[in-house]
Write a protein that holds these residues in place. Structure first.
Motif, PDB file in Angstrom:
ATOM      1  N   ARG A   1     -41.767   0.804 -58.732  1.00 55.48           N
ATOM      2  CA  ARG A   1     -41.515   0.698 -59.936  1.00 55.48           C
ATOM      3  C   ARG A   1     -42.766   2.148 -59.832  1.00 55.48           C
ATOM      4  O   ARG A   1     -43.167   2.960 -60.313  1.00 55.48           O
ATOM      5  CB  ARG A   1     -42.353  -0.373 -61.080  1.00 55.48           C
ATOM      6  N   ARG A   2     -44.029   1.401 -58.968  1.00 55.67           N
ATOM      7  CA  ARG A   2     -45.229   2.080 -59.766  1.00 55.67           C
ATOM      8  C   ARG A   2     -45.208   3.786 -58.925  1.00 55.67           C
ATOM      9  O   ARG A   2     -45.703   4.669 -58.871  1.00 55.67           O
ATOM     10  CB  ARG A   2     -46.276   1.986 -58.497  1.00 55.67           C
TER      11      ARG A   2
ATOM     12  N   ASN B   1     -43.282   5.590 -60.811  1.00 55.79           N
ATOM     13  CA  ASN B   1     -44.031   6.129 -62.194  1.00 55.79           C
ATOM     14  C   ASN B   1     -44.870   7.675 -61.807  1.00 55.79           C
ATOM     15  O   ASN B   1     -44.836   8.534 -62.287  1.00 55.79           O
ATOM     16  CB  ASN B   1     -44.333   5.297 -62.667  1.00 55.79           C
TER      17      ASN B   1
ATOM     18  N   GLY C   1     -42.380  10.373 -61.653  1.00 55.46           N
ATOM     19  CA  GLY C   1     -41.853  10.992 -62.591  1.00 55.46           C
ATOM     20  C   GLY C   1     -39.907  10.245 -62.754  1.00 55.46           C
ATOM     21  O   GLY C   1     -39.926  11.391 -63.337  1.00 55.46           O
TER      22      GLY C   1
ATOM     23  N   GLN D   1     -36.917   8.769 -62.807  1.00 48.25           N
ATOM     24  CA  GLN D   1     -35.935   7.275 -63.019  1.00 48.25           C
ATOM     25  C   GLN D   1     -34.434   6.621 -62.094  1.00 48.25           C
ATOM     26  O   GLN D   1     -34.310   7.686 -61.400  1.00 48.25           O
ATOM     27  CB  GLN D   1     -35.806   7.524 -64.460  1.00 48.25           C
TER      28      GLN D   1
ATOM     29  N   GLU E   1     -39.812  -4.490 -58.283  1.00 44.32           N
ATOM     30  CA  GLU E   1     -41.204  -4.311 -58.526  1.00 44.32           C
ATOM     31  C   GLU E   1     -42.065  -5.684 -58.021  1.00 44.32           C
ATOM     32  O   GLU E   1     -41.623  -6.732 -58.597  1.00 44.32           O
ATOM     33  CB  GLU E   1     -41.691  -4.476 -60.399  1.00 44.32           C
TER      34      GLU E   1
END
Length: 429
Positions: A166-167, A170, A173, A175, A208
């Protein structure tokens, strides 16, 4: 009227820790105007011991939780034992992994291709560790297969795509469904040298783990695709082995070496992370010593408070002695007075520390809300949440240590009071 005068009817042969001694010690602990400064010192001694014990329990619990979480995540994702080839490439990894899986104590053996690359998107880039695994294997890793936050691992082997943390998602940017470009220096050989390999992959799943380093650097892709991407000619770098009991890896290693399907070099999680966990252990021991000094200082405050109390009660002690009280009675009165501060402070600190350690996440959330800041930044402290694990053996050790220091602190002032000469004390009073 003095306390001694109020108890003029005290018998000369009081039993050890009799009611009279408890009553007298209780009155010495109460706040009076004339003895206000003594009571202030006693109050600070109580607070010092309470906060020292509570802080020790809280810090030790957090350190235990930190180690437990790191150990579970590092070992749970990276495996417990690592088998690498000696004589030739590990191109028979299917048969080797299948045979290793049958060894007692082993629950999973994963053939793995590893390589470093640069992950990039339209909004950023980040260095990553690419791991090629089979679909069945990635689903069997609890911290990966059980922590999918978006997308799916179904069809991982048959359709192109990668699973990322997940990091990392992020940071880039992106998905599920977006493309991520991987750049590796291990590309095709040309007359002008080795050309970097650049290839775009769709994101099939986002996981995650809860550990910043892993969630921000790991990229999983199908084993066959990783072999092609890193120019592996049908072989793997290593076979990662997961065992039933991580603390029993040596026994499993011995079993593997006794029945190895081919020459292999074995290493385990202790060898790979020795310096890291040794540093945690050293930090934990140093914190225990530093925080113990808080309790020691509070215990020394008991000494100063009792010495001042003895000096203030010199006349009362002399009157009690002339009425027939023995030195043992005086000694026990001041022992009870000092010990009460230590014992009550210790158990108050025990309750405070255990309650705080058990509810540390809720307390941290409340502090974040009050201050409007994130007091636990996972990018700095590796873990997403502050962990806490109470080790009751350590708690008992802390409580016993605090009680021992408190009781030892009362011995000298109590002995000093018992050694007072009545005649000299009355002359001084």
């Amino acid at each position: 009227m003095s306390v001694a005068a109020e108890n003029a009817a005290v018998p000369t042969g009081t039993k050890p820790f009799a009611g009279f001694e408890w009553l007298l010690a209780g009155r010495y602990l109460r706040t009076r105007r004339r003895e206000g400064f003594v009571s202030v010192i006693a109050g600070f001694s109580f607070l010092g011991i309470m906060l020292g014990v509570a802080t020790l329990i809280i810090v030790m619990s957090v350190m235990n939780g930190f180690r437990k979480e790191l150990l579970e995540k590092i070992v749970g994702v990276n495996g417990h034992i690592f088998a690498t080839p000696i004589d030739r490439p590990l191109d028979d990894y299917d048969s080797v992994a299948a045979r290793l899986s049958k060894t007692p104590g082993i629950k999973l053996a994963i053939p793995l291709v590893e390589g470093q690359a640069l992950a990039s998107s339209q909004t950023g880039n980040n260095g990553v560790l690419v791991r090629g695994v089979r679909e069945a294997d990635i689903k069997a890793i609890p911290f990966i297969g059980g922590n999918i936050r978006g997308g799916t691992l179904d069809g991982f082997d048959t359709t192109p795509g990668v699973a990322i943390g997940r990091r990392l998602a992020n940071a880039l940017g992106i998905q599920v469904g977006d493309n991520m470009t991987l750049v590796s220096p291990q590309g095709a050989s040309t007359p002008f040298g080795t050309a970097p390999r650049i290839k775009a992959y769709p994101v099939k799943a986002i996981f995650e783990i809860g550990m910043t380093e892993f969630d921000g650097t790991f990229v999983y892709m199908p084993l066959a695709e990783a072999q092609a991407y890193f120019n592996r000619d049908g072989d793997v770098n290593v076979i990662e082995i997961f065992v039933d009991n991580p603390d029993n890896t040596q026994k499993v290693r011995d079993a593997i070496e006794a029945d190895a399907p081919r020459p292999l070099v074995l290493s385990d999680w202790r060898q790979r992370n020795r310096s890291f966990f040794n540093a945690l252990e050293v930090e934990r021991n140093v914190m225990f010593i530093i925080l113990t000094l808080i309790v020691l200082v509070a215990a020394l405050n008991i000494v100063s408070g009792l010495i001042m109390l003895v000096k203030d009660k010199t006349a009362d002690i002399a009157i009690m002695r002339t009425m027939g009280c023995t030195r043992g009675t005086v000694l026990r009165v001041f022992l009870i007075t000092g010990a009460a501060i230590g014992v009550i402070g210790t158990f108050a600190g025990f309750i405070l520390g255990v309650v705080f350690a058990n509810n540390i996440k809720s307390i941290m959330a409340a502090l974040n809300w009050i201050t409007g800041a994130n007091l636990w930044d996972p990018t700095v402290r590796f873990l997403s949440d502050i962990p806490s694990v109470i080790d009751w053996r350590e708690v008992v050790s802390v409580v016993l240590m605090a009680l021992t220091l408190s009781l030892l602190a009362t011995l000298y002032p109590a002995w000093k009071a018992a050694r007072l000469d009545p005649v000299e004390a009355l002359r001084m009073g």
